[in-house]
Scaffold this motif. Structure first.
Motif: not given
Length: 121
Positions: A66-70
């Protein structure tokens, strides 16, 4: 030219023509591409425009964390390969971000497509 022939195949999705160039003997992911190198590579691939991008930080988070890709896009410039004129330039760094389903590299492709569509009219 491209080391992987599949990456040099053009496509016409979205009403514009796209060609991906991979690193070669003259281009590397370890150094910043000069204007001259970019224009020469664009001309050799018969491209009308050449988009150069300088990336900063990035994260390709593991699925289900639940961590974003950036990706932080520090610098981007679009050149007309025939004239060498700057057509478009990123005014300040931007953060490209998405959910962690899939790959962070899609963010870079999406940015390139957005620029291409903006000049295609």
């Amino acid at each position: 030219m491209a080391k992987n022939p599949l990456q040099s195949l053009p496509n016409t999705s979205g009403g514009y023509f796209e060609t991906t160039i991979c690193t070669s003997d003259s281009l590397s992911h370890l150094t910043e591409v000069t204007l001259q190198q970019a224009l020469e590579e664009g001309k050799s691939a018969n491209c009308r425009y050449c988009l150069t991008m300088m990336l900063g930080e990035f994260r390709n988070a593991a699925p289900m964390t639940f961590r974003t890709d950036f990706v932080v896009l520090n610098k981007a410039t679009l050149f007309d390969t025939q004239t060498g004129q700057k057509v478009w330039e990123l005014e300040q760094p931007i953060l490209l971000e998405k959910s962690n389903i899939g790959n962070h590299l899609g963010l870079i492709e999406d940015m390139a497509k957005t620029v291409a569509k903006s000049i295609a009219g």
